[in-house]
Design a protein around this motif. Structure first.
Motif, PDB file in Angstrom:
ATOM      1  N   THR A 119       0.837  -1.199   0.000  1.00 14.97           N
ATOM      2  CA  THR A 119       0.000   0.000   0.000  1.00 14.97           C
ATOM      3  C   THR A 119       0.874   1.253   0.000  1.00 14.97           C
ATOM      4  N   ARG A 120       1.930   1.253   0.811  1.00  7.25           N
ATOM      5  CA  ARG A 120       2.851   2.401   0.836  1.00  7.25           C
ATOM      6  C   ARG A 120       3.535   2.569  -0.516  1.00  7.25           C
ATOM      7  N   LEU A 121       3.916   1.468  -1.122  1.00  5.06           N
ATOM      8  CA  LEU A 121       4.552   1.535  -2.441  1.00  5.06           C
ATOM      9  C   LEU A 121       3.593   2.096  -3.486  1.00  5.06           C
ATOM     10  N   ALA A 122       2.365   1.609  -3.470  1.00 10.12           N
ATOM     11  CA  ALA A 122       1.366   2.073  -4.443  1.00 10.12           C
ATOM     12  C   ALA A 122       1.081   3.561  -4.281  1.00 10.12           C
ATOM     13  N   ALA A 123       1.168   4.058  -3.053  1.00  2.40           N
ATOM     14  CA  ALA A 123       0.920   5.477  -2.790  1.00  2.40           C
ATOM     15  C   ALA A 123       2.136   6.347  -3.120  1.00  2.40           C
ATOM     16  N   ASN A 125       4.937   6.333  -1.461  1.00  2.00           N
ATOM     17  CA  ASN A 125       5.657   6.711  -0.256  1.00  2.00           C
ATOM     18  C   ASN A 125       6.984   5.980  -0.098  1.00  2.00           C
ATOM     19  N   ASP A 126       7.138   4.860  -0.729  1.00  2.00           N
ATOM     20  CA  ASP A 126       8.373   4.083  -0.684  1.00  2.00           C
ATOM     21  C   ASP A 126       8.738   3.683  -2.102  1.00  2.00           C
ATOM     22  N   GLN A 127       9.993   3.333  -2.316  1.00  2.00           N
ATOM     23  CA  GLN A 127      10.431   2.884  -3.635  1.00  2.00           C
ATOM     24  C   GLN A 127      10.582   1.368  -3.697  1.00  2.00           C
ATOM     25  N   ALA A 128      10.852   0.743  -2.567  1.00  2.00           N
ATOM     26  CA  ALA A 128      11.020  -0.712  -2.534  1.00  2.00           C
ATOM     27  C   ALA A 128      10.851  -1.196  -1.105  1.00  2.00           C
ATOM     28  N   HIS A 129      10.543  -2.455  -0.977  1.00  2.00           N
ATOM     29  CA  HIS A 129      10.448  -3.104   0.334  1.00  2.00           C
ATOM     30  C   HIS A 129      11.112  -4.472   0.190  1.00  2.00           C
ATOM     31  N   LEU A 130      12.163  -4.696   0.932  1.00  2.00           N
ATOM     32  CA  LEU A 130      12.894  -5.965   0.855  1.00  2.00           C
ATOM     33  C   LEU A 130      12.616  -6.804   2.095  1.00  2.00           C
ATOM     34  N   VAL A 131      12.442  -8.090   1.872  1.00  2.00           N
ATOM     35  CA  VAL A 131      12.333  -9.041   2.968  1.00  2.00           C
ATOM     36  C   VAL A 131      13.546  -9.947   2.848  1.00  2.00           C
ATOM     37  N   LEU A 132      14.349  -9.970   3.894  1.00  2.00           N
ATOM     38  CA  LEU A 132      15.582 -10.750   3.875  1.00  2.00           C
ATOM     39  C   LEU A 132      15.513 -11.837   4.943  1.00  2.00           C
TER      40      LEU A 132
END
Length: 135
Positions: A119-123, A125-132
């Motif tokens: 949701t933040r990405l679609a808005a 507000n963020d460029q990427a979200h990584l799960v490591l």
């Protein structure tokens, strides 16, 4: 959503005749663990990009109906690695924001936790979200 099917150089000789995502772990192929978890989190359209022995992945998973999802395939003539695979698969992706999962690993991540970051990405507000995964 894209599942990237890697070549698995370090898994030889197992990957000489089968793509790494189809290697069986805990009673089912690695990629099936992801598909089931993605479906449980609400993902219903999956694009799988592949190169090495990719026809085996297509034969094993088909159109995804057996898993309650729709699967499309992005075929690479030669392995393009993750970024090249994503670029090749983009015409099959029907969203501005999407999830990428390496189909040749095992993890127990609950993909429903991606709802807020997506949701933040679609808005914007963020460029990427990584799960490591902590190795």
């Amino acid at each position: 959503m894209i599942l990237a099917a890697g070549r698995g150089e370090r898994m030889r000789p197992l990957t000489d005749h089968a793509p790494k995502p189809l290697l069986v772990v805990g009673g089912k192929p690695l990629i099936v663990w992801h598909i089931e978890r993605l479906r449980a989190a609400g993902y219903i359209h999956i694009v799988i990009n592949h190169a090495h022995l990719g026809q085996q992945i297509e034969a094993a998973l088909g159109n995804g109906a057996a898993f309650g999802v729709s699967i499309e395939y992005s075929r690479e003539v030669s392995a393009l690695e993750t970024a090249g695979g994503i670029a090749t698969a983009l015409p099959l992706i029907d969203a501005e924001v999407f999830t990428v999962v390496n189909g040749d690993i095992y993890c127990e991540y609950d993909f429903s936790h991606l709802a807020e970051p997506m949701t933040r990405l679609a808005a914007g507000n963020d460029q990427a979200h990584l799960v490591l995964v902590d190795n």
